[in-house]
Structure formats: C-alpha cells, structure tokens
Design an enzyme around this catalytic site. Structure first.
Site, mmCIF file in Angstrom:
data_model
loop_
_atom_site.group_PDB
_atom_site.id
_atom_site.type_symbol
_atom_site.label_atom_id
_atom_site.label_comp_id
_atom_site.label_asym_id
_atom_site.label_seq_id
_atom_site.Cartn_x
_atom_site.Cartn_y
_atom_site.Cartn_z
ATOM 1 N N LYS A 75 0.849 -1.057 0.100
ATOM 2 C CA LYS A 75 -0.046 0.097 -0.002
ATOM 3 C C LYS A 75 0.787 1.089 0.056
ATOM 4 O O LYS A 75 1.804 1.420 0.741
ATOM 5 C CB LYS A 75 -0.842 0.153 1.211
ATOM 6 C CG LYS A 75 -1.985 0.947 1.415
ATOM 7 C CD LYS A 75 -2.761 0.906 2.443
ATOM 8 C CE LYS A 75 -3.743 1.739 2.909
ATOM 9 N NZ LYS A 75 -4.680 1.624 4.069
ATOM 10 N N SER A 145 -9.268 2.803 3.036
ATOM 11 C CA SER A 145 -8.342 3.071 2.208
ATOM 12 C C SER A 145 -7.587 2.328 1.429
ATOM 13 O O SER A 145 -6.594 2.583 0.466
ATOM 14 C CB SER A 145 -7.258 4.319 2.986
ATOM 15 O OG SER A 145 -6.572 3.496 4.177
ATOM 16 N N SER A 169 -10.231 0.428 7.292
ATOM 17 C CA SER A 169 -9.732 0.416 5.892
ATOM 18 C C SER A 169 -9.098 -0.722 5.413
ATOM 19 O O SER A 169 -8.813 -1.080 4.381
ATOM 20 C CB SER A 169 -8.574 1.379 5.784
ATOM 21 O OG SER A 169 -9.330 2.828 6.002
#
Length: 436
Positions: A75, A145, A169
């Site tokens: 990520k 996210s 998230s």
C-alpha cells in the site's frame, strides 16, 4: 491454471515441490496486471523488470523464509527503499524513502518479491481517493483506504498485499473484493515507516485468498503461536454472533451475509449464541472517531504547515482541530476504550469466537464513497485481531463478507478457527478449490 490464480499457499507448495518457479509466478502476475489493470487501476507503481530479476535470483537460492518467491503488493503509504512512496498525495509525487518500512523488510527478508505499490486514499486518511475500481464491477468502489491492495488481490493480480486499518480500511475492502484479510492485534506488527494517522488505532494487516495465505504471512511476522494451534472441529464450537450496537446501519446484503454465515455454521454443528454487548459499547464508534481525529491533529500538523494551500483541506481541518475536540473528551474516549477492552475479553469465558458483519453490505457505487466503517471502528479500538471471510453476493452481484474476532493476541487461535470456519462460511471458494 495460470499461476496468478493460485493462492499464496498453493503457490508456495508448488515451489517447494519444484513444479513452479518464482519467475513463472511473477511473470503470470505481471501478465494479469497488463491485461486487467488499465481498467482496475490497482497499482501506482510496478517495477516489472526488477520483480522478474528478483524472482530469478530467488529461484537459485535455498528458501529464505515462509514467503520465498511469493509476490507482494505494498500500500503506497508504506515506505519502500527501491520504489517511490507517494501516499497518493500531489505534494509527495516522486518521493523516494531511504529505507523500507519495517513490515516491508520483514516480508522481503522472508523471501517475498515486492511487486509494486498499490493505490490508496491520500495518506490512507482523507483528501484524494484512489483511482482504483472494484474488479467485480467498475462502477463501484473497492473500498478504502486499502483500495488498490484489496482490488489487486481480488482480481488475481497478486497473491498477497498489505493494507492498513485505522477505522475500517482493511477489513471492509476485504468484504467488498471477496477476499480474506487479517487485521492483527494492534501493536503486533511494527508501523515504523508507514504514514501515521492515529497512534492508538493504526494497524498494518494483509490480504490473501485463503486463511492459509494469511497464516503464511503471520508466520513471517512471528505472531505469537502461529502454526502451533491445531485447527478445531467446527462441531461443538461456540460461536457468538453479534449484530453490534450499530445494527441500524446494516443493509439487506450485510444482514443476509451474517444470517447465512450463522445458519451454515449451525448446520455444520457449531453452537450459535447471540451476543449483545453491554451498554458501554454503544459509545465506541464515537470514541474511535474522537481518538482518530484528535491524534490526526498531531500526525498532520507538519505537512499542514509545510504545504499550506497545496494540501487538501481535510488535513488542515485535522491539524487545526476543526471539530473542537477537548482534552477532556479525548481522555473520556481513551478511558471508555480501556473499560470496553477488559469487558470484551471477560465475555470470552462463554464462547470461542465472535462472528459479526465486516461491512454494511455491498460496495457503494462511485469512487468517492469508499464505504462506511461503522462495523469496523469498534473492533479497531478494542485492539483485537479480526479476520475477514467472504460469504455471499448481494443483489448487484458484488461480494459481501463477514468477520470473526478474537481477544487481543489471540491471532494464532483466530487463524486456526478461521481454517475451520472459512470452508463452511465461504462455500463458493471451498467449492472452487475442491473442483480445482
């Protein structure tokens, strides 16, 4: 079957048996990315040549660890020494950290091939949304996210990827993309080198396509007793199903998923117990939001001062305490969290695991609405490990999952319980594996 469609555990087994090479696996994933990612948009950066060269080198070596030869997505708010880390922020385009985040170092030195950086909501917080689209339906979000990581694993572009959770998230995108995700116990994985939002809440987790995949990564992080806890029989397990205090936010698809998981487990012989949490838990969502926003004030003050109008207003709002959170309100939130942690763990004398929604329902339409974390926030603040399991599809044909939850540092038992419960809950994946 193309290697990119194998689970991480299946690919690792094939490499140990000598029937698959890391290079073949990486090349297959790259071909899948080239075919699909122009539409899915899961990746911000992929170094194809370096990934192939790393895999070829790993094929010459004795196994470095449990992740030897497996591709891993990172990520893009987690630092990588050999790839840019942009945080999906316009003010950090081209930024190159000097060293890997601790979690990247762990998987790299356990043999993983870092394939690239996945898209995220800006700073994994607010501001810009990821460009990523849900691979099951491009009109819908993959969740945030951890948008790119969830979509990349769900679309069979990579076997494993990091996500993070401050509210919901990590587990929510697992539900939206029909994959497995582990949010481990808070503090059990170092956050060094990952952009901080909330010290009390931020947790690094990972995605896979089976519980065995999650356990492989858990062993690399040396989570306490991973691999040492035997998988129990489903029959006789006491499963506490919990609507949570926020049931008024559930959607029909989320309600259906919880009912289906509960009924499937009961049919398999598990003992289902309805769990209603004490009244104090009613305030946990507000407490989580208070802590997240208040600690975000410190986390984004430096960039607010440095970048001024170039930075999204969301981060100035946090730095300037736009919500007016007082020290007294923050302390009350901390105290409630501590009270509820003790209360929650005391309940475990009566059951083996908690079953609860992973999301309100299907992934919302559009990219800006990344989903509601109402069914994740409380568990994040409790610091407990959560394991997302696919369950069903909603009326639009999009995945909807559930999650199982254990006490703090019960990660190994949660994974063992997941191995037992997942084939019962996730019957589509179980049927596919049996046919393969």
């Amino acid at each position: 079957m193309e290697p990119c469609f194998l689970t991480a555990a299946e690919a690792a087994s094939a490499m140990r048996a000598g029937t698959l090479t890391s290079e073949a696996l990486i090349r297959s994933c790259i071909e899948r990315i080239e075919e699909r990612d122009p539409d899915v948009k899961a990746w911000l950066y992929v170094d194809k040549a370096k990934a192939i060269a790393t895999a070829r080198e790993l094929d010459k070596r004795a196994p470095m660890g449990p992740l030897h030869g497996l591709p891993f997505g990172v990520k893009d708010m987690i630092d990588t020494a050999d790839m840019p880390t942009t945080y999906n922020s316009p003010v950090f385009q081209g930024y190159q950290p000097a060293r890997d985040a601790a979690c990247v170092g762990v998987v790299r030195y356990s043999g993983a091939v870092i394939l690239g950086k996945t898209d995220t909501v800006e700073f994994a917080t607010a501001g810009r949304r990821a460009a990523t689209r849900n691979p099951k339906n491009f009109a819908h979000t993959p969740g945030g996210s951890s948008s790119g990581s969830g979509a990349a694993v769900g679309d069979r572009q990579v076997q494993l990827a990091f996500g993070t959770q401050t509210g919901g998230s990590h587990i929510r995108p697992a539900s939206f993309n029909g994959i497995y995700g582990l949010k481990p116990t808070w503090g059990s994985v170092s956050r060094e080198g990952a952009k901080q939002y909330s010290n009390m809440l931020d947790t690094i987790g990972w995605y896979g396509r089976s519980v065995a995949d999650l356990a492989l990564v858990g062993s690399a992080f040396r989570l306490h007793d991973v691999g040492e806890v035997a998988m129990p029989d489903v029959a006789g397990l006491k499963v506490a199903w919990c609507r949570s205090p926020f049931w008024d936010q559930i959607e029909p698809a989320g309600e259906k998923a919880l009912e289906m998981a509960r009924d499937r487990l009961a049919k398999a012989g598990a003992k289902l117990i309805e769990l209603t949490l004490p009244p104090a838990f009613d305030g946990m969502f507000e407490a989580q939001n208070t802590i997240m926003m208040a600690e975000g004030r410190a986390s984004f003050l430096d960039v607010s001062l440095e970048f001024g109008d170039r930075l999204h207003a969301d981060f100035h709002d946090r730095a300037n305490n736009a919500l007016g959170i007082t020290p007294e309100k923050l302390i009350a939130a901390y105290n409630l969290a501590a009270e509820c942690r003790r209360a929650f763990e005391a309940l475990y004398a009566d059951f083996d695991v908690v079953l609860t929604p992973a999301s309100p329902g299907e992934a919302p339409e559009g990219s800006y609405n990344t989903g509601n974390h109402i069914f994740n926030a409380m568990w994040t603040l409790l610091h407990v490990p959560c394991l997302g399991i696919p369950c069903t599809t909603g009326p639009k044909g999009l995945p909807v999952g559930v999650q199982i939850v254990a006490p703090r540092y019960g990660d190994a038992r949660l994974l063992a319980l997941g191995e037992a419960l997942a084939p019962v809950i996730d019957q589509e994946t179980a049927s596919y594996a049996a046919a393969a």
